[in-house]
Design a protein around this motif. Structure first.
Motif, mmCIF file in Angstrom:
data_model
loop_
_atom_site.group_PDB
_atom_site.id
_atom_site.type_symbol
_atom_site.label_atom_id
_atom_site.label_comp_id
_atom_site.label_asym_id
_atom_site.label_seq_id
_atom_site.Cartn_x
_atom_site.Cartn_y
_atom_site.Cartn_z
ATOM 1 N N GLU A 74 0.836 -1.206 0.000
ATOM 2 C CA GLU A 74 0.000 0.000 0.000
ATOM 3 C C GLU A 74 0.868 1.252 0.000
ATOM 4 O OE1 GLU A 74 -2.999 0.020 3.036
ATOM 5 O OE2 GLU A 74 -3.686 -1.982 2.501
ATOM 6 N N THR A 75 1.963 1.187 0.710
ATOM 7 C CA THR A 75 2.876 2.334 0.757
ATOM 8 C C THR A 75 3.491 2.576 -0.611
ATOM 9 O OG1 THR A 75 3.385 1.830 3.067
ATOM 10 C CG2 THR A 75 4.912 3.287 1.911
ATOM 11 N N ILE A 76 3.938 1.509 -1.260
ATOM 12 C CA ILE A 76 4.541 1.624 -2.591
ATOM 13 C C ILE A 76 3.509 2.159 -3.587
ATOM 14 C CG2 ILE A 76 5.498 0.315 -4.535
ATOM 15 C CD1 ILE A 76 6.845 -1.493 -2.421
ATOM 16 N N THR A 77 2.287 1.646 -3.527
ATOM 17 C CA THR A 77 1.220 2.101 -4.426
ATOM 18 C C THR A 77 0.947 3.578 -4.224
ATOM 19 O OG1 THR A 77 0.203 -0.098 -4.402
ATOM 20 C CG2 THR A 77 -1.184 1.723 -5.109
ATOM 21 N N ALA A 78 0.901 4.020 -2.972
ATOM 22 C CA ALA A 78 0.644 5.425 -2.673
ATOM 23 C C ALA A 78 1.767 6.315 -3.181
ATOM 24 C CB ALA A 78 0.438 5.620 -1.175
ATOM 25 N N VAL A 79 3.009 5.875 -2.979
ATOM 26 C CA VAL A 79 4.167 6.654 -3.424
ATOM 27 C C VAL A 79 4.186 6.744 -4.941
ATOM 28 C CG1 VAL A 79 6.692 6.688 -3.552
ATOM 29 C CG2 VAL A 79 5.562 6.191 -1.376
ATOM 30 N N ILE A 80 3.952 5.635 -5.623
ATOM 31 C CA ILE A 80 3.952 5.633 -7.086
ATOM 32 C C ILE A 80 2.828 6.531 -7.608
ATOM 33 C CG2 ILE A 80 3.519 4.205 -9.133
ATOM 34 C CD1 ILE A 80 5.054 1.955 -7.695
ATOM 35 N N ALA A 121 1.527 9.114 -6.147
ATOM 36 C CA ALA A 121 1.909 10.508 -5.905
ATOM 37 C C ALA A 121 2.935 10.980 -6.933
ATOM 38 C CB ALA A 121 2.455 10.659 -4.492
ATOM 39 N N ILE A 122 3.893 10.131 -7.231
ATOM 40 C CA ILE A 122 4.932 10.491 -8.209
ATOM 41 C C ILE A 122 4.316 10.675 -9.594
ATOM 42 C CG2 ILE A 122 6.984 9.646 -9.422
ATOM 43 C CD1 ILE A 122 7.796 8.312 -6.729
ATOM 44 N N VAL A 123 3.460 9.733 -10.003
ATOM 45 C CA VAL A 123 2.813 9.824 -11.319
ATOM 46 C C VAL A 123 1.964 11.094 -11.384
ATOM 47 C CG1 VAL A 123 1.080 8.756 -12.823
ATOM 48 C CG2 VAL A 123 2.862 7.350 -11.793
ATOM 49 N N GLY A 124 1.229 11.374 -10.321
ATOM 50 C CA GLY A 124 0.420 12.592 -10.277
ATOM 51 C C GLY A 124 1.272 13.846 -10.377
ATOM 52 N N TRP A 125 2.418 13.856 -9.693
ATOM 53 C CA TRP A 125 3.316 15.012 -9.717
ATOM 54 C C TRP A 125 3.922 15.188 -11.105
ATOM 55 C CZ3 TRP A 125 8.839 15.042 -10.038
ATOM 56 C CH2 TRP A 125 9.402 16.304 -9.866
ATOM 57 N N ILE A 126 4.353 14.076 -11.714
ATOM 58 C CA ILE A 126 4.986 14.136 -13.043
ATOM 59 C C ILE A 126 3.981 14.582 -14.104
ATOM 60 C CG2 ILE A 126 6.007 12.731 -14.890
ATOM 61 C CD1 ILE A 126 7.357 11.077 -12.680
#
Length: 92
Positions: free
Chosen positions: A7-13, A15-20
């Motif tokens: 869940e942590t990895i999914t959330a981080v990914i 967030a990164i995709v959203g930021w990019i």
């Protein structure tokens, strides 16, 4: 508090995709969801119309049968009327 790694990895990914992408992926997802909801409404409407059309077809068939029956009855009465007029004409 412990968070599961997946869940942590999914959330981080996410967030990164959203930021990019500047949130573009999320916007498209919302648009896709909206399109799916509209398609579902159209499908439900189409199904309701199909049911209504079938009911109308049955009603039309019933009315045609009644019309044929009434026309047959009128023809029979006209034939009887013609025969009576013929008999009356001969008797005069």
């Amino acid at each position: 508090m412990d968070f599961p790694v997946s869940e942590t990895i999914t959330a981080v990914i996410g967030a990164i995709v959203g930021w990019i992408t500047g949130g573009k992926v999320q916007k498209e997802s919302a648009e896709i969801q909206n399109a799916k909801e509209i398609m579902k409404m159209w499908q439900e409407t189409a199904e309701a119309h199909k049911v209504e059309i079938e009911a109308l077809r049955k009603e039309i068939t019933s009315l045609r049968e009644k019309l044929d029956e009434m026309e047959g009855h009128i023809r029979k009465l006209e034939e009887e009327n013609y025969e009576l007029k013929k008999k009356l004409g001969k008797g005069l």
